[in-house]
Design a protein around this motif. Structure first.
Motif, PDB file in Angstrom:
ATOM      1  N   SER A 142       0.833  -1.205   0.000  1.00 13.96           N
ATOM      2  CA  SER A 142       0.000   0.000   0.000  1.00 13.96           C
ATOM      3  C   SER A 142       0.865   1.252   0.000  1.00 13.96           C
ATOM      4  O   SER A 142       0.576   2.216  -0.712  1.00 13.96           O
ATOM      5  CB  SER A 142      -0.923   0.017   1.219  1.00 13.96           C
ATOM      6  OG  SER A 142      -1.845  -1.025   1.155  1.00 13.96           O
ATOM      7  N   ILE A 196       2.442   1.579  -3.494  1.00 14.94           N
ATOM      8  CA  ILE A 196       1.450   2.032  -4.473  1.00 14.94           C
ATOM      9  C   ILE A 196       1.184   3.525  -4.298  1.00 14.94           C
ATOM     10  O   ILE A 196       1.095   4.267  -5.280  1.00 14.94           O
ATOM     11  CB  ILE A 196       0.150   1.211  -4.357  1.00 14.94           C
ATOM     12  CG1 ILE A 196       0.395  -0.203  -4.883  1.00 14.94           C
ATOM     13  CG2 ILE A 196      -0.990   1.880  -5.101  1.00 14.94           C
ATOM     14  CD1 ILE A 196      -0.734  -1.173  -4.580  1.00 14.94           C
ATOM     15  N   SER A 197       1.082   3.964  -3.067  1.00 19.95           N
ATOM     16  CA  SER A 197       0.860   5.386  -2.807  1.00 19.95           C
ATOM     17  C   SER A 197       2.021   6.226  -3.328  1.00 19.95           C
ATOM     18  O   SER A 197       1.804   7.280  -3.954  1.00 19.95           O
ATOM     19  CB  SER A 197       0.686   5.605  -1.306  1.00 19.95           C
ATOM     20  OG  SER A 197       0.513   6.961  -1.017  1.00 19.95           O
ATOM     21  N   LEU A 246       4.075   5.399  -5.767  1.00 19.92           N
ATOM     22  CA  LEU A 246       4.043   5.353  -7.229  1.00 19.92           C
ATOM     23  C   LEU A 246       2.961   6.253  -7.799  1.00 19.92           C
ATOM     24  O   LEU A 246       3.160   6.890  -8.839  1.00 19.92           O
ATOM     25  CB  LEU A 246       3.848   3.910  -7.704  1.00 19.92           C
ATOM     26  CG  LEU A 246       5.048   2.988  -7.523  1.00 19.92           C
ATOM     27  CD1 LEU A 246       4.660   1.548  -7.865  1.00 19.92           C
ATOM     28  CD2 LEU A 246       6.213   3.442  -8.366  1.00 19.92           C
ATOM     29  N   GLU A 247       1.803   6.307  -7.132  1.00 13.55           N
ATOM     30  CA  GLU A 247       0.734   7.199  -7.600  1.00 13.55           C
ATOM     31  C   GLU A 247       1.174   8.654  -7.521  1.00 13.55           C
ATOM     32  O   GLU A 247       0.891   9.450  -8.422  1.00 13.55           O
ATOM     33  CB  GLU A 247      -0.538   6.973  -6.784  1.00 13.55           C
ATOM     34  CG  GLU A 247      -1.254   5.690  -7.138  1.00 13.55           C
ATOM     35  CD  GLU A 247      -2.463   5.421  -6.254  1.00 13.55           C
ATOM     36  OE1 GLU A 247      -2.616   6.082  -5.198  1.00 13.55           O
ATOM     37  OE2 GLU A 247      -3.253   4.540  -6.612  1.00 13.55           O
ATOM     38  N   THR A 248       1.882   9.007  -6.455  1.00 12.36           N
ATOM     39  CA  THR A 248       2.386  10.373  -6.318  1.00 12.36           C
ATOM     40  C   THR A 248       3.389  10.685  -7.416  1.00 12.36           C
ATOM     41  O   THR A 248       3.335  11.750  -8.050  1.00 12.36           O
ATOM     42  CB  THR A 248       3.035  10.566  -4.930  1.00 12.36           C
ATOM     43  OG1 THR A 248       2.064  10.306  -3.922  1.00 12.36           O
ATOM     44  CG2 THR A 248       3.576  11.972  -4.767  1.00 12.36           C
ATOM     45  N   MET A 302       3.609   9.234 -10.336  1.00  9.21           N
ATOM     46  CA  MET A 302       2.906   9.266 -11.616  1.00  9.21           C
ATOM     47  C   MET A 302       2.191  10.607 -11.796  1.00  9.21           C
ATOM     48  O   MET A 302       2.241  11.201 -12.872  1.00  9.21           O
ATOM     49  CB  MET A 302       1.893   8.117 -11.714  1.00  9.21           C
ATOM     50  CG  MET A 302       1.234   8.035 -13.076  1.00  9.21           C
ATOM     51  SD  MET A 302       0.130   6.646 -13.251  1.00  9.21           S
ATOM     52  CE  MET A 302      -1.170   7.074 -12.119  1.00  9.21           C
ATOM     53  N   LYS A 303       1.565  11.101 -10.745  1.00 10.53           N
ATOM     54  CA  LYS A 303       0.883  12.393 -10.830  1.00 10.53           C
ATOM     55  C   LYS A 303       1.878  13.507 -11.134  1.00 10.53           C
ATOM     56  O   LYS A 303       1.617  14.366 -11.984  1.00 10.53           O
ATOM     57  CB  LYS A 303       0.147  12.677  -9.516  1.00 10.53           C
ATOM     58  CG  LYS A 303      -0.643  13.971  -9.519  1.00 10.53           C
ATOM     59  CD  LYS A 303      -1.415  14.174  -8.238  1.00 10.53           C
ATOM     60  CE  LYS A 303      -0.452  14.512  -7.142  1.00 10.53           C
ATOM     61  NZ  LYS A 303      -1.083  14.912  -5.879  1.00 10.53           N
TER      62      LYS A 303
END
Length: 123
Positions: A86, A89-90, A92-94, A96-97
């Motif tokens: 988790s 993933i968090s 990686l999302e940051t 990616m944004k």
């Protein structure tokens, strides 16, 4: 620990090991991630081959049966893995944004330069 449980643990552990090795060879899993599953499977094999170790740890923790201890330990390890995934993933999302925003700014800057270059020959 019953013989049936020991056999099931060994078979499932070997299955996990084989699956992880296959995924690593096919480059579908990173070695860092696969190490967790290999460790997980080896732990099950150790408890299967040396049931007295699991019995001793079960008594130390205070569970009613060795099988309950093994299930509790494995659930705990899976929860730790889930938590770490988790977090990853968090992150990686940051990232990616941030990359999407950087690409959008770069595209906007490129459009501005292109418009400026189109206007210059007209003068």
């Amino acid at each position: 620990m019953t013989t049936v449980l020991r056999v099931i643990l060994i078979l499932m552990s070997l299955l996990v090991l084989l699956l992880m090795m296959k995924k690593i060879r096919q480059a579908k899993a990173q070695i860092e991630d696969s190490m967790f599953w290999v460790f997980f499977a080896l732990l099950l094999v150790i408890f299967s081959v040396f049931p007295k170790a699991a019995d001793w740890l079960s008594g130390l923790v205070g569970t009613m049966s060795t099988a309950n201890f093994i299930f509790l330990l494995m659930i705990f390890l899976l929860l730790v893995k889930n938590f770490s995934m988790s977090i990853r993933i968090s992150q990686l999302e940051t990232k990616m944004k941030e990359l999407v925003q950087k690409i959008a700014l770069d595209d906007n800057e490129a459009e501005k330069r292109l418009k400026e270059q189109e206007k210059e020959p007209e003068k």
